[in-house]
Design a protein around this motif. Structure first.
Motif, PDB file in Angstrom:
ATOM      1  N   GLU A   1      32.718  45.398  39.553  1.00  0.00           N
ATOM      2  CA  GLU A   1      32.689  47.323  40.620  1.00  0.00           C
ATOM      3  C   GLU A   1      33.544  47.942  40.118  1.00  0.00           C
ATOM      4  OE1 GLU A   1      29.975  47.101  42.044  1.00  0.00           O
ATOM      5  OE2 GLU A   1      29.945  49.745  42.552  1.00  0.00           O
TER       6      GLU A   1
ATOM      7  N   SER B   1      36.164  51.025  47.348  1.00  0.00           N
ATOM      8  CA  SER B   1      35.992  51.864  46.543  1.00  0.00           C
ATOM      9  C   SER B   1      37.359  52.622  46.101  1.00  0.00           C
ATOM     10  CB  SER B   1      34.581  52.722  46.371  1.00  0.00           C
ATOM     11  OG  SER B   1      33.595  51.977  46.052  1.00  0.00           O
TER      12      SER B   1
ATOM     13  N   THR C   1      39.420  46.421  49.753  1.00  0.00           N
ATOM     14  CA  THR C   1      39.161  46.668  47.856  1.00  0.00           C
ATOM     15  C   THR C   1      38.521  44.829  47.556  1.00  0.00           C
ATOM     16  OG1 THR C   1      40.683  48.510  48.311  1.00  0.00           O
ATOM     17  CG2 THR C   1      39.592  47.807  45.637  1.00  0.00           C
TER      18      THR C   1
END
Lengths: 685, 685
Positions: free
Chosen positions: A614, B159, B659
């Motif tokens: 990601e 993120s 994360t």
């Protein structure tokens, strides 16, 4: 609570050791002035009934010598003299007296900062010895009689605190270590790198080595301790950080071979918008800065045969080295491919101080000789030539002969019982047929006489040793050494320790590049890293994030993966691998392709790296990095072979800290908190 | 291995993003010269069909603005213009063009080191903006369309890489953090301290907080992660090290309240031949050095209401602060006893910026008022007086009234439902009987009118708020705050956030000293630390190695231990406890006495500290130390309340790294390696 009264003896002892005068400040040390100094009573010399000397040892400070004398019995001076005699050696003391003499190697003292100058317990710059006429002395604790201290004593590992106190090389290495770290930080800051601390409570990912687990109180969930901050640092590249570094504690739950620790420190770094070559140049500039400082501010000390490095500022009364030539070969360092170093040195971490290389000679040798040294069909046969340093007026022959006889008798089984054949040594000797090379036949002997063993220095001399070894004629396939490469290193080290070659205190760095991207999985080797758990029959040589070297290597990924080379580079010095790094795959699709299609990882395995994929997907820039084994670096630079000598509290080969006795026994109750129990129900402790 | 061919699209994408030109060096940036710069495409402004501007964002570097214009269709300039338009915002790019203008705040550039200057990717010192006429642009990856970036966007914790990229305050704090660490290291090195790394794989000892366990492959044995390097650093004192420090990663497996992390970094230090006062002075000199650097090289930035600290060298086009007065109150810091701060401020970590203190007034108040505010018999009643900042031409009364109404309605339950009585606020109002103080009766009102609420500024004004609170008349017994102390802090913070008091950006440090040595064990509080497991009914307030303060406190050990005070000191700034330290017990017999006789620890419990007792016994000098919560320090100094804002990858309140998604599920197979299994047989995952 039962009311008690604290024992009088204990109370008095506490009061006696608890209050002590403040030490003097740097500015107080002037001849004739009264000063107070704290340290350990290190050596007493009783000269007469009225005169005694002693040393006060101060960590990271000057040598202090105190003199105690008296004229009148029962005078204060007499009592002080008696007190000094009565305090056991090695006890901590506070001494007060008059400065008799300051010994300084710095006639014009440099200005220190006001903070430093005014702090009690500091000393004037450049002063390496202070002589004090003793006025009073107070013990601050007593060193016990049952601990025996003698020159060069080795304490058991449980008494590491005593080893640190009484071994100068160990204490000095522990002092030099942070100075090396500080210089590296300084250079990295100058290069606009940012130090970022990443988590130690990480999770298990199928990356390489076996990890330690840390159970949590949430059933079925555990952290894992990181092998390296690899994934976090790549996410930092996706976070827009241009240069990252960290002195990172890393962990590997592996069977400890040789000189490895279950926890170790690496200087970890990563650069965005960078290629492997950019990283190599950056690391070279760090090494260059460090070498400059080490060469100017530190000196090599030979303490009863143990060589180490010490700051020049301390104990400058020691003999200085002559000359100022750098001990460090400066960048750019040679860049040699894996293929090249395996061919020339038979090892992927060559020691460039060794003055002889391998040379392939099977095309020059008679079948008779080859079949004598190996059962292999059409093998590669290599040779190296060892020549001992000349001793004037002596023939080298007896020395060489004795040395080689001894070496060959004590070879490790992997070499002496090598199924490809044991090594064979021939000694050049003019008094024998074909100068001792008759097993090679006339043509073979001639070829070797004219430079086949060492093109740099073609002629052979009496006492030269030629060592031959056969190996199968096939690619290196990711091996880290050949038998002859191993023997070459062994022979060099033995020759140095026996005085047949000079001890070489220089540091010769090089880069080894172009490693194979993948290594075949050896299913019989249970001791190996678990790897990536893929089903391809091979795993990433370093880790699955390593980028292929060229477009041609990208093509090979699918067609002949074991031939694909990686943009990976190892930094090697004097036969020691200091660290490695690589350019990373920064394109999410390519990373997923390598994991899924090439390594044949499972969906679950790939899923463990979802965070990384990601991050790459979010416009991650190209990046490359490096990890330097910091313990190893300090060990090499301070001339020791063991990282245990540069770690304050190292673990044993069994992973034990023998000082605090860890790991310790756990109870079922402790495990229960984590919803865990012993298999079989009970601890075996 | 199945033979495959790598997809053409993937191969081409890789090739496209893989090769890019080297960036220019600092010396290359001259007006009119062709340069290459790498960074992220940060902002595009399309001015016309033939003219476009864009910003290139460079971490830790200058602002770069590129201009792309063309005259001729199909010219190279046209193609570059089209390329620029086509590249998604936030993508990493390599741009090449001619320097149009260098904006520098440093007309006489300082000399940088050759290493720094010559490294590709560096910029000239003092240049904060570069304008470039674009020649070519190459994307090095693409920022995906599905990630939406807007001003002040909060990305989900998964993120974190995007949050770091797009939040200036977060990225700047991560940049400032290592600069603070570096300055602290520099000061400590100047003071002859030695940085020593101690093990993270430690063992479980009955010291205080709950530890994480790390199982080993040896049945029944586990490491534990350290709460602090306390025992190792004391052993280093016995090893003869004069000054030790370490930026140490520490761990606590506790229920995470407020703003705590299961792993955190502390600047840990210890000094031998030192008292607590010596340590406090040393820490003060560290803070002084740091404050000097922060004040001269960093500026306060108010970014859309979020205040943070940034290096002055970056983005100097921002508005400068006016004035150069120090934001930092310099040492020596006040030293206030625990008893004093609890009495004056009702909290053991007072915020000295708060302009009002507590005053005891129960002797001045009528029984009628006291029984109105509490059911307690003969309570202590305290008051503080809050006065909002005057606003010219406005009466403060309505503001005060609305503010207090609102605050009292939103009190936390611990205050509003306090069994000792809720707080009561009276507002001074000349239009009311006894100016609004009639509940106090005439005598009470008079006493408060003449200074009982604030002797420093005795007279009351309209709009002043008096807040009363009762508490039992008994010793503080180690409590960390009283109800009124908590309310005082809450009220101050609310008043600042509502603009009733000015936002105070100064840092006001103090030492809190003379803490009680022991604290009663609260058996009903299951959330507390396990402590030392002794049977005395109390445990060490900090840890069992803390020295008693005076000889009188040594006596109290046995007779009335809960009254014994410790030579412990906390460093507090602006209501935040930055760290604490103490003098340690350096006499083995005294240490064993405290463990066995006072804390009533078991033989097994004492046995866990055998290594420490052995080290003390070996002539260990007196020593004292300190541990500074480094995450907390950086948070405070960069004006954020959460340590999560100064940690790159923080854990959530549940201890999760959202994360990378750790902790992760473990399998029975993984546990089996450690001879462990799930209780109940199965993972619940």
């Amino acid at each position: 609570f039962k009311q008690k009264v604290i024992g009088r003896q204990l109370r008095e002892e506490w009061a006696r050791y608890n209050d002590f005068p403040k030490p003097s400040r740097a500015g107080d040390f002037k001849e004739g002035q009264l000063v107070t100094v704290h340290g350990f009573l290190a050596r007493k010399r009783i000269k007469s009934s009225k005169l005694a000397f002693a040393d006060i040892q101060i960590d990271n400070g000057p040598a202090v010598q105190i003199t105690s004398s008296f004229q009148e019995p029962e005078s204060p001076a007499h009592k002080t003299n008696q007190a000094l005699r009565g305090i056991p050696l090695y006890s901590p003391v506070s001494v007060t007296g008059t400065v008799a003499r300051l010994h300084s190697n710095n006639p014009q003292p440099t200005e220190t900062s006001p903070t430093t100058r005014s702090r009690p317990g500091n000393f004037p710059t450049g002063v390496f010895r202070i002589d004090i006429d003793l006025t009073s002395i107070q013990p601050l604790n007593l060193f016990p009689k049952d601990i025996i201290v003698s020159k060069g004593v080795q304490f058991p590992p449980s008494s590491r605190h005593l080893q640190i106190r009484f071994s100068d090389p160990l204490r000095t290495r522990l002092l030099v270590r942070p100075q090396i770290a500080f210089q590296l930080r300084k250079s990295l800051n100058d290069l606009a790198f940012t130090e970022v601390e990443t988590p130690i409570l990480f999770k298990s990912t199928p990356e390489g080595a076996r990890e330690f687990l840390v159970p949590t109180r949430r059933p079925g969930l555990a952290y894992a301790l990181p092998q390296s901050p690899q994934q976090y640092k790549q996410m930092l590249m996706a976070s827009g950080i241009r240069g990252y570094y960290q002195f990172a504690r890393c962990f590997r739950d592996e069977d400890l071979r040789a000189d490895r620790q279950p926890e170790f420190t690496q200087l970890d770094l990563e650069m965005s918008f960078a290629t492997g070559e950019d990283v190599m140049q950056t690391v070279e500039s760090l090494v260059a800065d460090l070498a400059t400082v080490l060469n100017s501010d530190f000196r090599v000390v030979d303490q009863d045969g143990e060589i180490h490095l010490a700051p020049k500022s301390l104990n400058s009364a020691h003999s200085e080295e002559s000359g100022t030539a750098s001990r460090y070969v400066m960048p750019p360092f040679p860049r040699l491919s894996y293929e090249t170093v395996m061919t020339r040195f038979g090892i992927d971490k060559p020691d460039l101080r060794i003055p002889f290389e391998l040379n392939r000679v099977d095309h020059l040798l008679p079948e008779s000789f080859i079949s004598m040294i190996t059962h292999l069909d059409k093998p590669i046969v290599e040779v190296f030539r060892f020549r001992p340093s000349p001793v004037s007026g002596e023939s080298p022959l007896p020395t060489s002969t004795a040395f080689i006889d001894d070496l060959m008798k004590t070879l490790p089984p992997a070499l002496s019982q090598n199924p490809d054949g044991a090594p064979v040594a021939l000694i050049v000797n003019s008094s024998k047929p074909l100068r001792g090379l008759s097993p090679l036949g006339f043509d073979g002997a001639s070829a070797l006489e004219s430079g086949a063993a060492d093109p740099e220095s073609p002629t052979l001399e009496d006492g030269d040793v030629l060592v031959f070894q056969a190996r199968p004629n096939k690619p290196f396939q990711g091996a880290s050494s050949t038998a002859l490469g191993t023997l070459r290193t062994l022979l060099y080290q033995a020759a140095v320790s026996k005085g047949l070659l000079p001890r070489d205190l220089t540091f010769q760095f090089l880069w080894v590049t172009n490693f194979p991207l993948f290594t075949p999985t050896n299913e019989t080797d249970t001791d190996t890293d678990p790897g990536q758990g893929g089903h391809a029959g091979f795993s990433s040589t370093h880790h699955p994030f390593t980028a292929p070297l060229t477009d041609a290597d990208v093509e090979l990924l699918a067609t002949d993966p074991l031939r694909a080379r990686a943009d990976h580079y190892d930094l090697v010095v004097n036969g020691v691998e200091l660290g490695g790094g690589s350019r990373r795959i920064h394109v999410a699709k390519m990373q997923e392709y390598v994991m899924r299609e090439i390594l044949q990882m499972t969906d679950a395995g790939v899923g463990q790296f979802a965070h990384l994929l990601e991050a790459l997907r979010a416009g991650c820039p190209p990046h490359a990095g490096f990890a330097l084994g910091f313990d190893r670096l300090v060990a090499v630079l301070t001339y020791t072979e063991s990282v245990r000598d540069v770690i304050a509290f190292p673990k044993s080969m069994k992973g034990e800290d023998l000082t605090v006795r860890s790991p310790g026994g756990v109870t079922e109750e402790q495990l229960g908190v984590y919803h865990l129990g012993f298999l079989g129900g009970k601890s075996k402790e």
